[in-house]
Design a protein around this motif. Structure first.
Motif, PDB file in Angstrom:
ATOM      1  N   LEU A 296       0.745  -1.271  -0.128  1.00 45.96           N
ATOM      2  CA  LEU A 296      -0.007   0.054   0.031  1.00 45.96           C
ATOM      3  C   LEU A 296       0.724   1.174  -0.088  1.00 45.96           C
ATOM      4  O   LEU A 296       0.495   2.295  -0.241  1.00 45.96           O
ATOM      5  CB  LEU A 296      -0.790  -0.034   1.259  1.00 45.96           C
ATOM      6  N   LEU A 297       2.216   1.059   0.389  1.00 55.51           N
ATOM      7  CA  LEU A 297       3.116   2.426   0.395  1.00 55.51           C
ATOM      8  C   LEU A 297       3.787   2.625  -0.624  1.00 55.51           C
ATOM      9  O   LEU A 297       4.364   3.768  -1.048  1.00 55.51           O
ATOM     10  CB  LEU A 297       4.017   1.964   1.729  1.00 55.51           C
ATOM     11  N   TYR A 298       3.649   1.636  -1.995  1.00 53.31           N
ATOM     12  CA  TYR A 298       4.415   1.985  -3.128  1.00 53.31           C
ATOM     13  C   TYR A 298       4.075   3.336  -3.790  1.00 53.31           C
ATOM     14  O   TYR A 298       4.643   3.677  -4.694  1.00 53.31           O
ATOM     15  CB  TYR A 298       4.517   0.736  -3.916  1.00 53.31           C
ATOM     16  N   LYS A 299       2.576   3.386  -3.654  1.00 46.16           N
ATOM     17  CA  LYS A 299       2.416   5.058  -4.497  1.00 46.16           C
ATOM     18  C   LYS A 299       3.175   5.942  -4.129  1.00 46.16           C
ATOM     19  O   LYS A 299       3.267   7.042  -4.642  1.00 46.16           O
ATOM     20  CB  LYS A 299       0.889   5.200  -4.211  1.00 46.16           C
ATOM     21  N   PHE A 300       3.816   5.996  -2.591  1.00 46.53           N
ATOM     22  CA  PHE A 300       4.619   7.112  -2.493  1.00 46.53           C
ATOM     23  C   PHE A 300       5.987   7.171  -3.024  1.00 46.53           C
ATOM     24  O   PHE A 300       6.591   8.149  -3.279  1.00 46.53           O
ATOM     25  CB  PHE A 300       4.935   7.033  -0.798  1.00 46.53           C
ATOM     26  N   VAL A 301       6.459   5.983  -3.239  1.00 42.47           N
ATOM     27  CA  VAL A 301       7.578   5.655  -3.969  1.00 42.47           C
ATOM     28  C   VAL A 301       7.636   6.044  -5.718  1.00 42.47           C
ATOM     29  O   VAL A 301       8.375   6.637  -5.933  1.00 42.47           O
ATOM     30  CB  VAL A 301       8.093   4.108  -3.563  1.00 42.47           C
ATOM     31  N   ILE A 302       6.571   5.307  -6.117  1.00 41.32           N
ATOM     32  CA  ILE A 302       6.682   5.098  -7.690  1.00 41.32           C
ATOM     33  C   ILE A 302       6.250   6.581  -8.159  1.00 41.32           C
ATOM     34  O   ILE A 302       6.540   6.662  -9.181  1.00 41.32           O
ATOM     35  CB  ILE A 302       5.760   3.964  -8.120  1.00 41.32           C
ATOM     36  N   LEU A 303       5.183   7.283  -7.619  1.00 42.89           N
ATOM     37  CA  LEU A 303       4.901   8.469  -7.960  1.00 42.89           C
ATOM     38  C   LEU A 303       5.357   9.653  -7.539  1.00 42.89           C
ATOM     39  O   LEU A 303       5.292  10.819  -7.963  1.00 42.89           O
ATOM     40  CB  LEU A 303       3.471   8.673  -7.439  1.00 42.89           C
ATOM     41  N   ASN A 304       6.769   9.685  -7.070  1.00 48.17           N
ATOM     42  CA  ASN A 304       7.580  10.480  -6.462  1.00 48.17           C
ATOM     43  C   ASN A 304       9.237  10.582  -6.907  1.00 48.17           C
ATOM     44  O   ASN A 304       9.487   9.408  -7.291  1.00 48.17           O
ATOM     45  CB  ASN A 304       7.569  10.612  -4.777  1.00 48.17           C
TER      46      ASN A 304
END
Length: 304
Positions: A296-304
């Protein structure tokens, strides 16, 4: 309820959760091109769960004697469910899983993918009937199969849609799935060793060749203590490399994944009793669960 306990429904729920997280928390939010629609991912989950359930049943059938010593209160085969009935469930779950896998493979135009389900089904039977009794090989094989339950989503979702235009994106997300699978493999491998130490009495009486029986309980515990540092070190490196700019993600991983692993390291050094290793086995499961929820945390990584 006895059937649910026989197929280890809690473990199956984790498979369902992880595969849904990959689909709906990792791939779909970023518009990744995938091969499966809602029905497709449902069929994949059912196929995986059915084959895993069959594997749990055949494992219990072959472990009746061992379990009657290690955990007599949890023996189901021969008590509430007959061995013949258990075999029938084993065959039925395998047939359902393989049939759904066959249909799904043809539905996405990748007929050879069907062999994945057949191979997993065969390996689960060979593991229960033979490999489980061999030194470390059984631990390795079952951990690989756990990892495959994660990788299979990437295989069915990403590989059929791979082309020169989306190669970079598809490979990026497939690598994330592989990272999760590698984490699951490592944690499950350690848990299998802890379970072998916990079950040493029953395994000895049934002439199994597990690590603690081969080198002794204390040496096996020392090896487990050392091996615990491998996923811990790798995870710290992974967090530092990929999440260092995201304090919420770092906080979650440190608190719910790295923290429990450090706790496991400490508890393994001091573990002596059967109950201690049972506790470690439970902690490994919780660590794996929270590790998977980190999808659930990968959106913070992949979108930044």
């Amino acid at each position: 309820m006895n059937l649910l306990n026989l197929i280890r429904w809690k473990n199956l729920l984790m498979i369902v959760l992880v595969q849904m997280l990959i689909k709906y928390a990792l791939l779909e939010p970023f518009g990744v091109q995938t091969a499966l629609d809602g029905l497709g991912i449902s069929l994949l989950i059912i196929a995986t769960v059915c084959i895993a359930a069959a594997g749990n049943i055949i494992n219990d059938i072959y472990d009746v004697e061992t379990d009657s010593i290690n955990k007599p209160d949890k023996v189901i085969i021969g008590k509430t469910i007959s061995e013949k009935t258990a075999y029938n469930f084993f065959i039925a779950f395998n047939l359902i899983g393989v049939a759904f896998g066959f249909y799904l493979s043809h539905k996405i135009g990748r007929a050879p993918f069907f062999s994945i389900f057949v191979i997993i089904s065969i390996l689960l039977y060979v593991y229960a009937s033979y490999l489980k009794r061999t030194l470390l090989i059984g631990n390795f094989v079952i951990s690989v199969l756990v990892a495959l339950s994660i990788i299979v989503v990437g295989v069915f979702e990403l590989l059929p849609t791979l082309n020169s235009g989306n190669r970079v994106t598809q490979v990026l997300f497939f690598k994330v799935i592989l990272d999760c699978a590698l984490f699951a493999f490592a944690i499950n491998f350690l848990r299998e060793i802890a379970k072998d130490i916990e079950d040493i009495d029953g395994d000895y009486k049934t002439q199994m060749n597990t690590l603690p029986l081969a080198i002794g309980r204390e040496r096996a515990k020392n090896i487990l203590s050392i091996l615990n540092f491998v996923p811990l070190g790798a995870l710290i490196f992974y967090v530092n490399s990929n999440f260092y700019k995201q304090p919420i993600a770092v906080g979650y991983l440190l608190l719910f994944v790295v923290g429990p692993l450090i706790y496991i390291v400490i508890k393994t050094f001091s573990a002596k009793l059967k109950s201690d290793f049972r506790h470690l086995s439970t902690m490994y499961k919780w660590t794996m669960l929270f590790g998977m929820l980190s999808l659930l945390l990968y959106k913070f990584v992949i979108l930044n």
